[in-house]
Design an enzyme around this catalytic site. Structure first.
Site, mmCIF file in Angstrom:
data_model
loop_
_atom_site.group_PDB
_atom_site.id
_atom_site.type_symbol
_atom_site.label_atom_id
_atom_site.label_comp_id
_atom_site.label_asym_id
_atom_site.label_seq_id
_atom_site.Cartn_x
_atom_site.Cartn_y
_atom_site.Cartn_z
ATOM 1 N N CYS A 164 -17.698 -5.333 -17.220
ATOM 2 C CA CYS A 164 -16.969 -4.267 -16.240
ATOM 3 C C CYS A 164 -15.677 -4.264 -16.857
ATOM 4 C CB CYS A 164 -17.018 -4.667 -14.935
ATOM 5 S SG CYS A 164 -16.111 -3.902 -13.825
ATOM 6 N N ASP A 194 9.624 7.134 -5.169
ATOM 7 C CA ASP A 194 8.434 6.479 -5.554
ATOM 8 C C ASP A 194 7.331 7.285 -6.250
ATOM 9 O OD1 ASP A 194 5.972 4.677 -5.534
ATOM 10 O OD2 ASP A 194 5.203 5.547 -3.181
ATOM 11 N N CYS A 251 -15.849 -13.371 -11.091
ATOM 12 C CA CYS A 251 -16.899 -12.300 -10.990
ATOM 13 C C CYS A 251 -17.724 -12.448 -12.137
ATOM 14 C CB CYS A 251 -16.239 -11.028 -11.154
ATOM 15 S SG CYS A 251 -17.542 -9.580 -11.243
ATOM 16 N N GLN A 302 -2.148 3.677 -1.026
ATOM 17 C CA GLN A 302 -2.136 2.281 -1.833
ATOM 18 C C GLN A 302 -3.617 1.589 -1.541
ATOM 19 O OE1 GLN A 302 -0.552 1.245 -3.991
ATOM 20 N NE2 GLN A 302 1.637 1.978 -3.651
ATOM 21 N N CYS A 326 -18.867 -6.813 -6.554
ATOM 22 C CA CYS A 326 -17.666 -6.523 -7.068
ATOM 23 C C CYS A 326 -16.677 -7.594 -6.251
ATOM 24 C CB CYS A 326 -17.142 -5.291 -7.018
ATOM 25 S SG CYS A 326 -15.580 -4.942 -7.366
ATOM 26 N N PHE A 338 8.722 11.796 -3.465
ATOM 27 C CA PHE A 338 7.492 11.463 -3.806
ATOM 28 C C PHE A 338 6.938 10.930 -2.561
ATOM 29 C CE2 PHE A 338 9.603 11.795 -7.945
ATOM 30 C CZ PHE A 338 8.858 12.363 -8.668
ATOM 31 N N CYS A 388 5.164 2.357 -10.538
ATOM 32 C CA CYS A 388 3.827 1.795 -11.011
ATOM 33 C C CYS A 388 3.691 1.789 -12.543
ATOM 34 C CB CYS A 388 2.802 2.604 -10.388
ATOM 35 S SG CYS A 388 2.865 4.522 -10.790
#
Length: 455
Positions: free
Chosen positions: A85, A375, A79, A276, A167, A305, A403
């Site tokens: 960024c 989750d 990129c 997701q 992007c 969850f 996560c």
């Protein structure tokens, strides 16, 4: 012993340090003058100079200056905006090395926070490295001095919007819209009252949600409709919170959804609902989760969850009875509707529950579950795992999708050292290439006789 540090040879000549490792944010770690130095853009084994932007008594935060000796995992960022960024921090690292670093983060957190080690390290799950991001919140800023509009992510460590033209982690068709979107917003009467554009992509439709702080005038509406027709997108307008977003144009829009073909599941969703961001890797994640959980017809399985049913519906497709628990009433409704859409209403149930406040009594009231999938968000699931203190209510198998490796490690420590589970396997899912974000999955199995020590 710390690596050698090159001393300053002059007042204006910066010191050089050897990078020892990467930290959890993807920064190079070095030692100099009795401090730990965290250096953005530096990689293990490299000799670099650095510029500190924050100094503390025992550590400095810094940006790499000059790379005097490059590491073998360094690659050229794809990129053009990398380094400015804030959307990506690891494009300068070979993809395989990125995943290896994330695996080390997971293993270190499990060992040092949870005091556990998995019996098996699962092979890392890779997906597309570029063009994978199907969800994004792009900031919009009208810059008066330039008489121009910026659309993109924030700059690193800044509230300023990066001056982006493309992007690389978003699909090419969306990346190509950044400049046309800048021109579109410049022409709107509310250009100074439109702070965000949320991108939400499905199988057959691309949705752009405009956060509007003032009503559109007829000329604005005409410009948006022309843009939508030209670029084949659908506009939603969001005057308040996420629940206020509604379709603006075209009126007869296609359904926004994603699919899990392996399980014959179609998942409709609203553009501001959580899904997701990487749909191709999500498919692999769901496959791995179900392979570990191994649901069977007749089993009663809890999905904590559960969201809109990302795991619940594939589990139900295997014939199990699934009870999904979720804190958002809107998502509970969506999961129920998705179950009906896929012909799975008879063996699914979705219940609104604040899973951060559950306890042993609540868990007992739900009855026995053969297996459980968890989750949670970044905060983890400490209340849920603590509520499994009584042996008679513990599921014999738990699959935990995380996560945040730190909260997974904390919760793993409770499951293993207090609740009698073994950590059978764990591994990373590279859901967010070129970022330091670590997604992981772990398998726990109940022992036959109480808690059992595990390294």
């Amino acid at each position: 012993m710390s690596p050698p540090v090159r001393e300053r040879s002059g007042a204006n000549k910066p010191a050089a340090v050897v990078i020892e490792s990467l930290d959890q944010e993807g920064r190079g770690v070095a030692h100099a003058e009795g401090k730990v130095i965290f250096i953005e853009g530096a990689l293990p084994g490299e000799l670099v100079t650095y510029n500190a932007y924050r100094k503390k008594s025992n550590f400095d935060l810094a940006q790499v200056g000059e790379v005097l000796r490059a590491g073998f995992v360094r690659v050229a960022p794809k990129c053009r905006h990398f380094g400015i960024c804030g959307g990506c921090s690891l494009q300068h690292v070979d993809t395989r090395a990125q995943v290896a670093a994330k695996q080390r983060v997971l293993e270190d957190d499990l060992k040092h926070i949870g005091k556990v080690e998995p019996e098996l390290i699962l092979p890392a799950v890779y997906g597309e490295a570029w063009g994978y991001r199907y969800r994004a919140r792009l900031s919009v800023r009208y810059v008066v001095k330039k008489n121009a509009v910026l659309v993109g992510f924030h700059e690193k460590r800044s509230s300023f919007v990066a001056d982006m033209q493309a992007c690389e982690i978003m699909p090419a068709r969306i990346s190509r819209l950044i400049m046309p979107l800048r021109k579109l917003v410049e022409g709107l009467s509310i250009r100074e009252r439109l702070p965000q554009i949320e991108v939400s992509l499905g199988e057959d439709v691309d949705v752009l949600v405009l956060r509007v702080l003032e009503p559109l005038i007829p000329q604005d509406e005409s410009l948006l409709k022309a843009f939508a027709d030209q670029h084949h997108v659908q506009f939603f307008l969001q005057p308040g919170g996420p629940a206020t977003a509604y379709p603006f144009y075209p009126e007869n829009a296609l359904e926004l959804n994603y699919t899990l073909p392996e399980f014959d599941v179609v998942m409709p969703f609203h553009p501001t609902e959580f899904t997701q961001i990487n749909p191709s890797t999500n498919r692999v994640l769901v496959r791995r989760a179900l392979n570990l959980l191994d649901p069977k017809a007749g089993e009663r399985i809890a999905d904590l969850f559960c969201g809109l049913g990302n795991f619940s519906l594939p589990i139900a497709r295997r014939g199990a009875q699934v009870v999904g628990f979720e804190g958002s009433a809107g998502m509970v409704h969506r999961a129920g509707e998705n179950a009906k859409r896929n012909g799975l209403a008879r063996n699914t149930q979705f219940i609104e529950t604040n899973l951060f406040e559950i306890d042993e009594a609540w868990t007992e009231q739900q009855g026995y579950f053969d297996k459980m999938l968890i989750d949670p968000p970044r905060e983890g699931a400490i209340a849920a795992v603590t509520s499994l203190a009584k042996e008679e209510i513990r599921p014999r198998r738990i699959v935990y999708v995380s996560c945040n490796p730190a909260t997974l490690a904390r919760d793993a420590g409770v499951l293993v050292h207090r609740n009698g589970y073994l950590l059978k396997a764990a591994g990373v899912i590279n859901m967010f290439p070129h970022t330091a974000h670590v997604e992981s999955i772990a398998l726990f199995e109940k022992t036959t006789s109480g808690a059992k020590e595990q390294k």
